[in-house]
Design a protein around this motif. Structure first.
Motif, mmCIF file in Angstrom:
data_model
loop_
_atom_site.group_PDB
_atom_site.id
_atom_site.type_symbol
_atom_site.label_atom_id
_atom_site.label_comp_id
_atom_site.label_asym_id
_atom_site.label_seq_id
_atom_site.Cartn_x
_atom_site.Cartn_y
_atom_site.Cartn_z
ATOM 1 N N LEU A 294 9.682 1.891 -0.689
ATOM 2 C CA LEU A 294 8.392 1.628 -1.017
ATOM 3 C C LEU A 294 8.246 1.564 -2.784
ATOM 4 C CD1 LEU A 294 5.460 1.083 -0.403
ATOM 5 C CD2 LEU A 294 4.867 3.317 -0.105
ATOM 6 N N LYS A 296 5.246 0.948 -5.320
ATOM 7 C CA LYS A 296 3.878 0.537 -5.531
ATOM 8 C C LYS A 296 3.460 0.160 -6.925
ATOM 9 C CE LYS A 296 2.471 4.690 -2.375
ATOM 10 N NZ LYS A 296 1.871 5.691 -2.434
ATOM 11 N N SER A 298 1.440 -0.939 -10.182
ATOM 12 C CA SER A 298 0.736 -0.220 -10.894
ATOM 13 C C SER A 298 0.233 -1.052 -12.304
ATOM 14 C CB SER A 298 1.442 1.175 -11.482
ATOM 15 O OG SER A 298 2.474 0.810 -12.272
ATOM 16 N N GLU A 303 3.023 -6.876 -9.772
ATOM 17 C CA GLU A 303 3.450 -7.213 -8.380
ATOM 18 C C GLU A 303 4.899 -7.804 -8.419
ATOM 19 O OE1 GLU A 303 1.805 -6.976 -5.414
ATOM 20 O OE2 GLU A 303 0.122 -5.958 -6.044
ATOM 21 N N GLU A 333 8.769 5.418 -3.324
ATOM 22 C CA GLU A 333 7.560 6.254 -3.676
ATOM 23 C C GLU A 333 6.749 6.686 -2.597
ATOM 24 O OE1 GLU A 333 4.891 4.591 -6.848
ATOM 25 O OE2 GLU A 333 6.470 3.058 -6.680
ATOM 26 N N ARG A 372 4.719 -7.580 0.984
ATOM 27 C CA ARG A 372 3.766 -6.707 0.345
ATOM 28 C C ARG A 372 2.980 -6.226 1.638
ATOM 29 N NH1 ARG A 372 0.149 -3.859 -1.968
ATOM 30 N NH2 ARG A 372 -0.620 -4.348 -3.980
ATOM 31 N N SER A 374 -0.512 -3.162 2.415
ATOM 32 C CA SER A 374 -1.667 -2.748 1.937
ATOM 33 C C SER A 374 -0.951 -1.241 1.158
ATOM 34 C CB SER A 374 -2.534 -2.051 2.776
ATOM 35 O OG SER A 374 -2.072 -1.151 3.596
ATOM 36 N N PHE A 375 0.192 -0.865 1.395
ATOM 37 C CA PHE A 375 0.704 0.193 0.626
ATOM 38 C C PHE A 375 1.527 0.023 -0.641
ATOM 39 C CE2 PHE A 375 -0.020 1.752 5.061
ATOM 40 C CZ PHE A 375 -0.535 2.769 4.731
ATOM 41 N N GLY A 376 1.917 -1.339 -0.815
ATOM 42 C CA GLY A 376 2.899 -1.531 -1.765
ATOM 43 C C GLY A 376 4.017 -2.660 -1.219
ATOM 44 N N TRP A 377 4.989 -2.712 -2.157
ATOM 45 C CA TRP A 377 6.063 -3.628 -1.769
ATOM 46 C C TRP A 377 7.203 -2.883 -0.980
ATOM 47 C CZ3 TRP A 377 6.794 -8.837 -2.133
ATOM 48 C CH2 TRP A 377 5.660 -9.484 -2.731
ATOM 49 N N HIS A 378 7.793 -3.306 0.048
ATOM 50 C CA HIS A 378 8.535 -2.746 1.046
ATOM 51 C C HIS A 378 10.120 -3.455 1.159
ATOM 52 C CE1 HIS A 378 5.584 -0.179 3.135
ATOM 53 N NE2 HIS A 378 4.882 -1.023 2.456
#
Length: 433
Positions: A294, A296, A298, A303, A333, A372, A374-378
């Motif tokens: 993960l 995230k 910032s 992105e 993360e 993507r 809701s928590f970030g990129w996986h």
């Protein structure tokens, strides 16, 4: 040349005539129907949703209440959506175009049609596809906000889980499921005795109408303050164990068509109808084993850069130049980074919708391209898949989920009521300019 000039002159004359007509006609502009904190609800949004509900009711041969009653419910929903989206923005919850397209594709697949056919069906129902598409984005964000906000309000003790497990072992495997309808006659914020008496009078009137054969769904749309009001109050199929405790104590053993209530809760008076009853179906539950990295985004990490990082990891993994667990320990993360990103065995339904959809498309040991949630990129790898007989192998996690579902509905209603009570909401009459 003369012919060209004549054509140009004719075109100019036509344009001038149209311009005069446009000046003569009043073009109605969109207007603000309501204000909810820093958000607004536009009249066009209200009319679009009303049109959508009317079309669905027509397709299902369902009666609707008066236009005024329907408008009140639609306004409530759109105000709730606005408040929830504002919370989602503060929480940093986003749904990308790619994620939205994946969801729509899955919706089409669930209906055994292509995405293009799905789009054509939406348009055939008289709806604008782009508006429908954005409404799905809103529902995805709202769902994530609700889950995140309600989850921390629900406490389930180990003793509750143990008691439910014991009860399940004692019960027959041929459990009964009830399809419930729910109407909530809500109290205002900080109600006094006069408010409570008035709500009770309204609830008694609803019971009287239902006893005299009035349509439950129509009354729910017109009168209920529950979040399912625009669905005709339909709570779906539930076993006794999945219902709120107040409902389960009175529903067990009742016949189809039974109307119960008013039941006083902290939110108001509830009226429940047993819409249908069936024997519990044997359900096979699929569990997946997976691991992920993960990243995230910032202020420092964009992105695009987060996606690029994960794509770089994927290229190295495919080339045999890196180890997934080591990459996860160094870069992920999430709380699972110390375990090499290992998520263990889980019901995919417990994951973020984007994560669940990604896993559904993978074969064992296959990687999914960066996506993507809701928590970030996986970056995710499916490492296992198995099927369990949910009717025979109820474990602690399953019992916990049943208890959570039982409590979450009521907590969700409390949460949205508190959110509205704390918000600045102003609704404008149609006559106001």
């Amino acid at each position: 040349m003369k012919n060209s000039f004549k054509l140009l002159t004719l075109a100019s004359s036509l344009f001038f005539g149209v311009a005069l007509n446009l000046q003569a006609e009043e073009v109605p502009l969109d207007r603000i129907a309501a204000v909810a904190n820093s958000g607004v609800v536009l009249e066009s949004e209200v009319q679009d949703l009303i049109q959508s509900i009317k079309q669905q009711a027509k397709n299902n041969n369902q009666d609707l209440p008066s236009d005024n009653a329907l408008r009140v419910q639609v306004m409530d929903k759109l105000i709730n959506d606005s408040l929830i989206l504002q919370i989602g923005e503060r929480m940093g919850i986003q749904v990308s175009d790619a994620q939205l397209d994946e969801t729509l594709t899955n919706m089409a697949r669930d209906n055994n049609i292509s995405l293009e056919q799905f789009r054509e069906n939406i348009i055939a129902d008289g709806l604008e596809y782009e508006q429908y598409r954005e409404s799905v984005r809103t529902e995805l964000i709202s769902g994530e906000v609700r889950r995140a906000s309600v989850h921390r309000r629900v406490y389930i003790s180990p003793q509750e889980v143990g008691n439910l497990l014991k009860m399940m072992k004692e019960q027959s495997t041929n459990e009964v499921e009830y399809q419930l309808g729910h109407i909530l006659i809500a109290f205002p914020a900080e109600p006094n005795q006069e408010d409570i008496n008035a709500a009770k009078t309204r609830a008694d009137k609803v019971i009287e109408l239902l006893d005299n054969g009035s349509d439950f769904a129509k009354i729910a749309i017109a009168s209920s303050s529950d979040s399912n009001a625009l669905k005709g109050g339909d709570l779906g199929w539930k076993t006794i164990n999945e219902m709120p405790t107040l409902f389960s104590e009175i529903i067990d053993g009742k016949d189809k068509g039974t109307v119960l209530g008013p039941i006083r809760t902290g939110l108001g008076f509830s009226i429940v109808k047993v819409m249908d009853i069936r024997g519990k179906e044997v359900v096979e539950v699929e569990e997946v084993e997976s691991r992920h990295i993960l990243i995230k985004p910032s202020v420092i990490l964009s992105e695009a850069k987060a996606e690029e990082m994960l794509q770089g990891f994927l290229d190295k993994l495919n080339a045999g130049e890196a180890d997934f667990a080591e990459l996860a320990k160094e870069h992920s993360e999430g709380p699972t980074s110390v375990k090499g990103g290992d998520l263990g065995w889980a019901d995919p339904g417990s994951y973020d919708p984007a994560f669940k959809d990604a896993l559904a498309r993978l074969d064992i040991n296959e990687y999914h391209k960066p996506f993507r949630s809701s928590f970030g990129w996986h970056l995710v790898q499916l490492t296992g898949r198995r099927t369990l007989d949910a009717t025979e192998k109820m474990n602690e996690n399953r019992a916990y989920q049943l208890l959570y579902n039982r409590k979450a509905g009521m907590e969700s209603a409390r949460w949205i009521k508190e959110t509205r009570d704390q918000a600045h909401i102003e609704v404008f009459d149609l006559e106001e300019k």
